[in-house]
Enzyme design. Structure first.
Site, PDB file in Angstrom:
ATOM      1  N   TYR A 277       6.393  21.629  10.430  1.00 59.48           N
ATOM      2  CA  TYR A 277       6.831  20.544   9.538  1.00 59.48           C
ATOM      3  C   TYR A 277       7.943  19.728  10.184  1.00 59.48           C
ATOM      4  O   TYR A 277       7.879  18.492  10.243  1.00 59.48           O
ATOM      5  CB  TYR A 277       7.298  21.142   8.216  1.00 59.48           C
TER       6      TYR A 277
ATOM      7  N   SER B  72      -0.230   9.927  -5.681  1.00 58.86           N
ATOM      8  CA  SER B  72      -0.676  10.630  -6.889  1.00 58.86           C
ATOM      9  C   SER B  72       0.358  11.587  -7.452  1.00 58.86           C
ATOM     10  O   SER B  72       0.205  12.069  -8.575  1.00 58.86           O
ATOM     11  CB  SER B  72      -1.974  11.402  -6.582  1.00 58.86           C
ATOM     12  N   SER B  73       1.432  11.879  -6.699  1.00 58.83           N
ATOM     13  CA  SER B  73       2.421  12.845  -7.192  1.00 58.83           C
ATOM     14  C   SER B  73       3.718  12.708  -6.403  1.00 58.83           C
ATOM     15  O   SER B  73       3.774  12.014  -5.380  1.00 58.83           O
ATOM     16  CB  SER B  73       1.886  14.278  -7.065  1.00 58.83           C
ATOM     17  N   GLY B  74       4.751  13.393  -6.891  1.00 56.42           N
ATOM     18  CA  GLY B  74       5.997  13.518  -6.155  1.00 56.42           C
ATOM     19  C   GLY B  74       6.656  12.210  -5.791  1.00 56.42           C
ATOM     20  O   GLY B  74       6.691  11.253  -6.569  1.00 56.42           O
TER      21      GLY B  74
ATOM     22  N   GLY C 263       5.723   9.970  -3.631  1.00 51.01           N
ATOM     23  CA  GLY C 263       4.787   8.853  -3.565  1.00 51.01           C
ATOM     24  C   GLY C 263       4.575   8.200  -4.917  1.00 51.01           C
ATOM     25  O   GLY C 263       4.589   6.970  -5.043  1.00 51.01           O
TER      26      GLY C 263
ATOM     27  N   SER D  45      11.819  13.449   6.594  1.00 48.42           N
ATOM     28  CA  SER D  45      12.526  14.557   5.965  1.00 48.42           C
ATOM     29  C   SER D  45      13.786  14.843   6.754  1.00 48.42           C
ATOM     30  O   SER D  45      13.849  14.601   7.967  1.00 48.42           O
ATOM     31  CB  SER D  45      11.639  15.811   5.935  1.00 48.42           C
TER      32      SER D  45
ATOM     33  N   GLY E 145      -0.220   8.829  -0.610  1.00 47.75           N
ATOM     34  CA  GLY E 145       0.380   9.979  -1.303  1.00 47.75           C
ATOM     35  C   GLY E 145       0.905   9.605  -2.670  1.00 47.75           C
ATOM     36  O   GLY E 145       1.861  10.199  -3.182  1.00 47.75           O
TER      37      GLY E 145
ATOM     38  N   LEU F 200       0.851  -1.185   0.000  1.00 45.97           N
ATOM     39  CA  LEU F 200       0.000   0.000   0.000  1.00 45.97           C
ATOM     40  C   LEU F 200       0.890   1.240   0.000  1.00 45.97           C
ATOM     41  O   LEU F 200       1.841   1.316   0.779  1.00 45.97           O
ATOM     42  CB  LEU F 200      -0.906  -0.018   1.228  1.00 45.97           C
ATOM     43  N   ILE F 201       0.597   2.193  -0.880  1.00 44.33           N
ATOM     44  CA  ILE F 201       1.363   3.432  -0.950  1.00 44.33           C
ATOM     45  C   ILE F 201       0.414   4.606  -0.800  1.00 44.33           C
ATOM     46  O   ILE F 201      -0.495   4.794  -1.616  1.00 44.33           O
ATOM     47  CB  ILE F 201       2.136   3.561  -2.278  1.00 44.33           C
TER      48      ILE F 201
END
Length: 254
Positions: A156, A18-20, A22, A143, A16, A13-14
């Site tokens: 963040y 849809s972009s970047g 992920g 990060s 995020g 399962l992944i």
């Protein structure tokens, strides 16, 4: 030929996706033979990612993981549809900048809901009996901000540090179940976040020049991050848990 990282038929399962980073993870893991379930908010973007995957047997689910209470019914439905999982990559997140003078509990809560609470709840739900296979591997996209501070990044940085503190604790709890959990710490990567950074400061600005001096191997590609994720999500990393791996272009060596 011996392939160190072989994910053939492993159900992963992944979030995020849809972009970047992920999306890059999804493309990389599909090339390595995994059967993926992609989760993100936007169906149109998920469908674009799905169309680019290699192999068969993939699926998707639209969800906003900042709505933490929606995660349990989602996981129940996914397990009922696809069976128990062999892995999870948590790449959902937000990188909102909040200066100290604008720092309010409400704004911070929105960052933590998806960067931290959503991550912990996904782990909690997927590690219940019948929802995972032995040897399950989980990777959180953290990060380098968990280790290095910058102005306006309190929420963040704190949310990523919280993710890493939590996974070290969860690693001890989950090891007896043969579940392993680690994190990857990307430095600045060529995603929408870096585009916004350049829009704010400019490619030829002193800020960008200073960034490239510190991160002296350059700006990471999403593929460079996803290759480390692929190793951690595979059986090749079977003696690693509770770790946070910097992928930082030399940043921390300064």
């Amino acid at each position: 030929m011996f392939n160190l990282v072989d994910l053939t038929d492993r159900r992963i399962l992944i979030t995020g996706a849809s972009s970047g980073i992920g999306k890059a993870n999804a493309l990389m893991l599909s090339r390595l033979g995994a059967k993926l379930v992609l989760v993100a908010r936007r169906e149109d973007k998920l469908m674009e990612t799905l169309a680019e995957l290699e192999g068969e047997g993939h699926g998707f689910y639209c969800a906003d993981l900042s709505d933490v209470e929606s995660i349990e019914p989602m996981v129940k439905e996914l397990v009922a549809t696809y069976g128990p999982f062999d892995g999870m990559v948590y790449a959902a997140g937000v990188g909102t900048s909040i200066p100290l003078k604008q720092f309010t509990p409400e704004k911070v809560q929105k960052v933590f809901d998806i960067n931290f609470f959503g991550f912990v709840e996904m782990v909690r739900q997927l590690t219940k009996r019948g929802r995972y296979n032995p040897g399950m591997r989980m990777v959180g996209i953290s990060s380098i901000a968990a280790q290095r501070g910058d102005k306006s990044h309190m929420a963040y940085s704190a949310s990523k540090a919280a993710m890493e503190g939590a996974l070290r604790c969860m690693a001890k709890e989950l090891a007896p179940k043969e579940i392993f959990i680690n994190a990857v710490e990307p430095a600045m990567t060529a995603t929408e976040m870096y585009v916004k950074y350049l829009e704010k400061y400019g490619e030829d600005s002193g800020s960008n020049e200073e960034l490239l001096k510190r991160q002296y191997l350059g700006i990471a590609t999403t593929e460079q991050i996803s290759s480390v994720v692929a190793f951690l999500i595979s059986p090749a990393a079977s003696f690693m848990t509770g770790c946070s791996i910097p992928v930082d272009g030399g940043l921390l060596s300064n």
